[in-house]
Write a protein that holds these residues in place. Structure first.
Motif, PDB file in Angstrom:
ATOM      1  N   ALA A 178       0.807  -1.220   0.000  1.00 16.49           N
ATOM      2  CA  ALA A 178       0.000   0.000   0.000  1.00 16.49           C
ATOM      3  C   ALA A 178       0.845   1.278   0.000  1.00 16.49           C
ATOM      4  CB  ALA A 178      -0.978  -0.024   1.180  1.00 16.49           C
ATOM      5  N   PRO A 179       1.831   1.434   0.897  1.00 14.27           N
ATOM      6  CA  PRO A 179       2.605   2.676   0.883  1.00 14.27           C
ATOM      7  C   PRO A 179       3.473   2.867  -0.358  1.00 14.27           C
ATOM      8  CG  PRO A 179       2.761   1.587   3.024  1.00 14.27           C
ATOM      9  CD  PRO A 179       2.171   0.605   2.067  1.00 14.27           C
ATOM     10  N   LEU A 180       3.684   1.803  -1.143  1.00 12.40           N
ATOM     11  CA  LEU A 180       4.406   1.978  -2.398  1.00 12.40           C
ATOM     12  C   LEU A 180       3.699   2.972  -3.310  1.00 12.40           C
ATOM     13  CD1 LEU A 180       5.379  -1.710  -3.302  1.00 12.40           C
ATOM     14  CD2 LEU A 180       6.850   0.044  -2.290  1.00 12.40           C
ATOM     15  N   LEU A 181       2.376   3.089  -3.156  1.00 14.66           N
ATOM     16  CA  LEU A 181       1.585   3.934  -4.037  1.00 14.66           C
ATOM     17  C   LEU A 181       1.804   5.416  -3.778  1.00 14.66           C
ATOM     18  CD1 LEU A 181      -1.513   1.636  -3.821  1.00 14.66           C
ATOM     19  CD2 LEU A 181      -0.154   2.046  -5.880  1.00 14.66           C
ATOM     20  N   CYS A 182       2.528   5.749  -2.704  1.00 18.77           N
ATOM     21  CA  CYS A 182       2.945   7.131  -2.474  1.00 18.77           C
ATOM     22  C   CYS A 182       4.441   7.172  -2.178  1.00 18.77           C
ATOM     23  CB  CYS A 182       2.154   7.766  -1.343  1.00 18.77           C
ATOM     24  SG  CYS A 182       2.626   9.471  -0.981  1.00 18.77           S
ATOM     25  N   ALA A 183       4.869   6.582  -1.067  1.00 17.66           N
ATOM     26  CA  ALA A 183       6.285   6.615  -0.705  1.00 17.66           C
ATOM     27  C   ALA A 183       7.145   5.918  -1.747  1.00 17.66           C
ATOM     28  CB  ALA A 183       6.479   5.959   0.668  1.00 17.66           C
ATOM     29  N   GLY A 184       6.647   4.831  -2.302  1.00 16.71           N
ATOM     30  CA  GLY A 184       7.418   4.095  -3.300  1.00 16.71           C
ATOM     31  C   GLY A 184       7.614   4.880  -4.583  1.00 16.71           C
ATOM     32  N   ILE A 185       6.521   5.375  -5.150  1.00 15.15           N
ATOM     33  CA  ILE A 185       6.624   6.090  -6.418  1.00 15.15           C
ATOM     34  C   ILE A 185       7.305   7.440  -6.241  1.00 15.15           C
ATOM     35  CG2 ILE A 185       4.276   7.027  -6.211  1.00 15.15           C
ATOM     36  CD1 ILE A 185       6.290   6.160  -9.439  1.00 15.15           C
ATOM     37  N   THR A 186       7.135   8.087  -5.089  1.00 12.94           N
ATOM     38  CA  THR A 186       7.763   9.393  -4.863  1.00 12.94           C
ATOM     39  C   THR A 186       9.284   9.284  -4.900  1.00 12.94           C
ATOM     40  OG1 THR A 186       5.888  10.201  -3.575  1.00 12.94           O
ATOM     41  CG2 THR A 186       7.982  11.291  -3.210  1.00 12.94           C
ATOM     42  N   THR A 187       9.828   8.175  -4.441  1.00 13.43           N
ATOM     43  CA  THR A 187      11.278   7.994  -4.469  1.00 13.43           C
ATOM     44  C   THR A 187      11.750   7.307  -5.746  1.00 13.43           C
ATOM     45  OG1 THR A 187      10.935   6.014  -3.089  1.00 13.43           O
ATOM     46  CG2 THR A 187      11.596   8.039  -1.980  1.00 13.43           C
ATOM     47  N   PHE A 188      10.945   6.432  -6.300  1.00 15.16           N
ATOM     48  CA  PHE A 188      11.306   5.741  -7.543  1.00 15.16           C
ATOM     49  C   PHE A 188      11.433   6.721  -8.701  1.00 15.16           C
ATOM     50  CE2 PHE A 188      10.094   3.618 -11.513  1.00 15.16           C
ATOM     51  CZ  PHE A 188      10.843   2.447 -11.495  1.00 15.16           C
ATOM     52  N   SER A 189      10.502   7.668  -8.803  1.00 22.46           N
ATOM     53  CA  SER A 189      10.440   8.548  -9.974  1.00 22.46           C
ATOM     54  C   SER A 189      11.714   9.358 -10.194  1.00 22.46           C
ATOM     55  CB  SER A 189       9.219   9.467  -9.878  1.00 22.46           C
ATOM     56  OG  SER A 189       9.067  10.222 -11.065  1.00 22.46           O
ATOM     57  N   PRO A 190      12.260  10.063  -9.188  1.00 21.66           N
ATOM     58  CA  PRO A 190      13.494  10.808  -9.449  1.00 21.66           C
ATOM     59  C   PRO A 190      14.698   9.899  -9.703  1.00 21.66           C
ATOM     60  CG  PRO A 190      12.889  10.963  -7.130  1.00 21.66           C
ATOM     61  CD  PRO A 190      11.735  10.341  -7.840  1.00 21.66           C
ATOM     62  N   LEU A 191      14.733   8.735  -9.077  1.00 19.48           N
ATOM     63  CA  LEU A 191      15.824   7.799  -9.343  1.00 19.48           C
ATOM     64  C   LEU A 191      15.773   7.304 -10.780  1.00 19.48           C
ATOM     65  CD1 LEU A 191      15.712   5.778  -5.997  1.00 19.48           C
ATOM     66  CD2 LEU A 191      17.551   7.320  -6.732  1.00 19.48           C
ATOM     67  N   ARG A 192      14.581   7.028 -11.263  1.00 20.95           N
ATOM     68  CA  ARG A 192      14.429   6.606 -12.653  1.00 20.95           C
ATOM     69  C   ARG A 192      14.723   7.764 -13.606  1.00 20.95           C
ATOM     70  NH1 ARG A 192      15.266   2.481 -13.918  1.00 20.95           N
ATOM     71  NH2 ARG A 192      13.501   1.145 -13.439  1.00 20.95           N
ATOM     72  N   TYR A 193      14.282   8.964 -13.254  1.00 19.94           N
ATOM     73  CA  TYR A 193      14.530  10.138 -14.092  1.00 19.94           C
ATOM     74  C   TYR A 193      16.027  10.376 -14.252  1.00 19.94           C
ATOM     75  CZ  TYR A 193      14.309  14.982 -15.764  1.00 19.94           C
ATOM     76  OH  TYR A 193      14.460  16.130 -16.495  1.00 19.94           O
ATOM     77  N   PHE A 194      16.810  10.137 -13.190  1.00 19.49           N
ATOM     78  CA  PHE A 194      18.260  10.331 -13.226  1.00 19.49           C
ATOM     79  C   PHE A 194      18.975   9.106 -13.813  1.00 19.49           C
ATOM     80  CE2 PHE A 194      22.546  11.053 -11.467  1.00 19.49           C
ATOM     81  CZ  PHE A 194      22.688  12.413 -11.717  1.00 19.49           C
ATOM     82  N   ASP A 195      18.216   8.078 -14.191  1.00 21.81           N
ATOM     83  CA  ASP A 195      18.777   6.844 -14.768  1.00 21.81           C
ATOM     84  C   ASP A 195      19.807   6.193 -13.849  1.00 21.81           C
ATOM     85  OD1 ASP A 195      17.254   6.929 -17.120  1.00 21.81           O
ATOM     86  OD2 ASP A 195      18.678   8.268 -18.094  1.00 21.81           O
ATOM     87  N   VAL A 196      19.442   6.072 -12.586  1.00 23.12           N
ATOM     88  CA  VAL A 196      20.346   5.424 -11.635  1.00 23.12           C
ATOM     89  C   VAL A 196      20.553   3.965 -12.032  1.00 23.12           C
ATOM     90  CG1 VAL A 196      20.531   4.613  -9.247  1.00 23.12           C
ATOM     91  CG2 VAL A 196      19.864   6.973  -9.718  1.00 23.12           C
ATOM     92  N   GLU A 197      21.817   3.550 -11.962  1.00 27.48           N
ATOM     93  CA  GLU A 197      22.160   2.177 -12.328  1.00 27.48           C
ATOM     94  C   GLU A 197      23.361   1.724 -11.527  1.00 27.48           C
ATOM     95  OE1 GLU A 197      22.981   2.343 -16.477  1.00 27.48           O
ATOM     96  OE2 GLU A 197      24.747   3.629 -16.251  1.00 27.48           O
ATOM     97  N   SER A 198      23.785   0.491 -11.776  1.00 30.40           N
ATOM     98  CA  SER A 198      24.935  -0.065 -11.090  1.00 30.40           C
ATOM     99  C   SER A 198      26.151   0.830 -11.282  1.00 30.40           C
ATOM    100  CB  SER A 198      25.220  -1.465 -11.617  1.00 30.40           C
ATOM    101  OG  SER A 198      26.346  -2.025 -10.969  1.00 30.40           O
ATOM    102  N   GLY A 199      26.843   1.098 -10.201  1.00 30.71           N
ATOM    103  CA  GLY A 199      28.022   1.957 -10.249  1.00 30.71           C
ATOM    104  C   GLY A 199      27.764   3.360  -9.790  1.00 30.71           C
ATOM    105  N   ASP A 200      26.504   3.793  -9.788  1.00 31.51           N
ATOM    106  CA  ASP A 200      26.161   5.125  -9.292  1.00 31.51           C
ATOM    107  C   ASP A 200      26.155   5.124  -7.767  1.00 31.51           C
ATOM    108  OD1 ASP A 200      25.852   6.210 -11.825  1.00 31.51           O
ATOM    109  OD2 ASP A 200      23.703   5.782 -11.907  1.00 31.51           O
ATOM    110  N   VAL A 201      26.350   6.313  -7.207  1.00 34.43           N
ATOM    111  CA  VAL A 201      26.294   6.477  -5.756  1.00 34.43           C
ATOM    112  C   VAL A 201      25.123   7.404  -5.438  1.00 34.43           C
ATOM    113  CG1 VAL A 201      27.494   7.211  -3.676  1.00 34.43           C
ATOM    114  CG2 VAL A 201      28.786   6.188  -5.557  1.00 34.43           C
ATOM    115  N   VAL A 202      24.177   6.910  -4.649  1.00 38.07           N
ATOM    116  CA  VAL A 202      22.967   7.653  -4.298  1.00 38.07           C
ATOM    117  C   VAL A 202      23.038   8.041  -2.824  1.00 38.07           C
ATOM    118  CG1 VAL A 202      20.453   7.544  -4.028  1.00 38.07           C
ATOM    119  CG2 VAL A 202      21.542   6.540  -6.045  1.00 38.07           C
ATOM    120  N   GLY A 203      22.849   9.327  -2.555  1.00 32.38           N
ATOM    121  CA  GLY A 203      22.744   9.795  -1.186  1.00 32.38           C
ATOM    122  C   GLY A 203      21.293   9.954  -0.787  1.00 32.38           C
ATOM    123  N   VAL A 204      20.953   9.574   0.419  1.00 33.23           N
ATOM    124  CA  VAL A 204      19.590   9.707   0.928  1.00 33.23           C
ATOM    125  C   VAL A 204      19.644  10.533   2.206  1.00 33.23           C
ATOM    126  CG1 VAL A 204      17.549   8.504   1.809  1.00 33.23           C
ATOM    127  CG2 VAL A 204      18.882   7.499  -0.063  1.00 33.23           C
TER     128      VAL A 204
END
Length: 380
Positions: A178-204
């Motif tokens: 259930a929370p994926l429908l807000c918390a999940g997509i809210t964080t997934f969208s910018p990561l996908r927009y930035f094309d995060v992939e193996s080798g990248d370093v993501v700060g949270v």
């Protein structure tokens, strides 16, 4: 119930218009004023139109924005107001033109139930940025349904246009999904927009409901994850979620050691804070996505930091319907779900107070079986 709040209305009291023929009355929990807390209600749901899907709700996530909305902290709201935009349940009825769902399907509804469907954003699958204004799952006027105010998922059922209904993949626990429908997509969208992939370093930045999902999703994308936190006590929790490193943001030496090491930062903090130290941790061409929305102003960003390293400071709002489905399928394929605590209807006000206090790891989810029985039924 918080001291000083009004006594709730009688169980099952109807506080919205009677259901139309073919519609239903359903149990709900909502606010009747900014200081009422959440009280038992009975609300009307429309009869399914040709393109509608009726859903028997099983679980609904609690979002911090629900607290702000019901307590009037984001401006005036129409009351009664039933919150909830992280909805999972089973299809119970279908409109005559619906061919892509079947009765019994496990489905979800997120933050949107409609948009204009005609503007450039909508045609690109970015309904959240609808140029004419999207229709939120609760507290919004619905122009396709006579301007009625939408009521959300702290309820036994909901009726939604099929275009805004999502499939919950097999393998996802319905409550944790259930929370994926807000918390999940809210964080997934910018990561996908930035094309995060193996080798990248993501700060949270921040390790709450959004932050813990950012860690999990970034790790599933193959990234190295660095959590920035002001609390040394959250270091073990961050690592248990998959973080590779934890940086105490109050430690100037630790922050100095992180300079120029991060590709993209997901900032989930909803309180005023200085972004400049985090911008200094970004590599050339990096980006900081602001997801938390502080109620007060933020300290100014130094433009020199952006200019000298071609950095981007950006925002992001949930995701479109197609991207939300992509996120659900991704999470199912990678075993990603929210860490949740399930609560009953009688515990909602306490859960709200605990959310404000930061006392949850990491999202509350309402089990709708605990709602009261509606006092009336509409004619078939």
């Amino acid at each position: 119930m918080t001291p000083g709040r009004p006594v709730p209305p009688p169980l099952g009291k109807v506080l919205t218009p009677a259901a139309e023929p073919g519609g239903t009355l359903t149990a709900a929990m909502g606010a009747v004023s900014a200081d009422s807390g959440l009280v038992p209600l009975t609300i009307a749901r429309r009869a399914p139109k040709a393109d509608d899907v009726e859903i028997d709700i099983e679980f609904c996530g609690l979002c911090h924005s629900d607290v702000h909305a019901t307590r009037g902290e984001w401006g005036s709201r129409p009351y009664p107001l039933v919150p909830g935009h992280e909805i999972v349940g089973r299809v119970s009825r279908l409109g005559s033109a619906v061919a892509d769902f079947s009765v019994g399907d496990l489905v979800g509804v997120g933050c949107l139930v409609d948009s204009c469907r005609e503007c450039e954003s909508c045609l690109e699958g970015l309904e959240q940025y609808c140029e004419r204004g999207n229709v939120g799952t609760y507290g919004a006027k619905d122009p396709r349904n006579g301007g009625a105010v939408t009521q959300g998922g702290y309820a036994g059922s909901i009726v939604v246009d099929r275009r805004f209904v999502l499939r919950i993949p097999e393998g996802l626990d319905p409550a944790a999904a259930a929370p994926l429908l807000c918390a999940g997509i809210t964080t997934f969208s910018p990561l996908r927009y930035f094309d995060v992939e193996s080798g990248d370093v993501v700060g949270v930045v921040g390790l709450g409901g959004l932050g813990h999902m950012a860690v999990k999703i970034a790790k599933a994308m193959g990234a190295e994850v660095v959590v920035f936190t002001t609390s040394e006590g959250k270091a073990d929790a961050a690592r248990s979620l998959g973080a590779d490193r934890v940086v105490l943001s109050r430690d100037a030496e630790a922050m100095d050691g992180a300079k120029g090491t991060i590709d993209v930062i997901i900032d989930t903090v909803a309180a005023s804070h200085d972004l400049n130290p985090y911008l200094r941790t970004l590599r050339l061409g990096g980006a900081l996505f602001q997801l938390g929305l502080p109620p007060e102003g933020m300290p100014p960003v130094n433009p020199g930091l952006l200019i000298r390293r071609r950095l981007a400071y950006s925002g992001s709002l949930i995701g479109g319907i197609a991207e939300t489905q992509e996120m659900l399928d991704f999470c199912a394929g990678h075993g990603v779900a929210c860490d949740i605590e399930t609560v009953g209807a009688g515990e909602l006000n306490e859960a709200y107070d605990r959310m404000v206090a930061g006392d949850v790891k990491y999202r509350f989810v309402l089990d709708t079986k605990t709602l009261h029985t509606p006092s009336e039924k509409a004619d078939a």
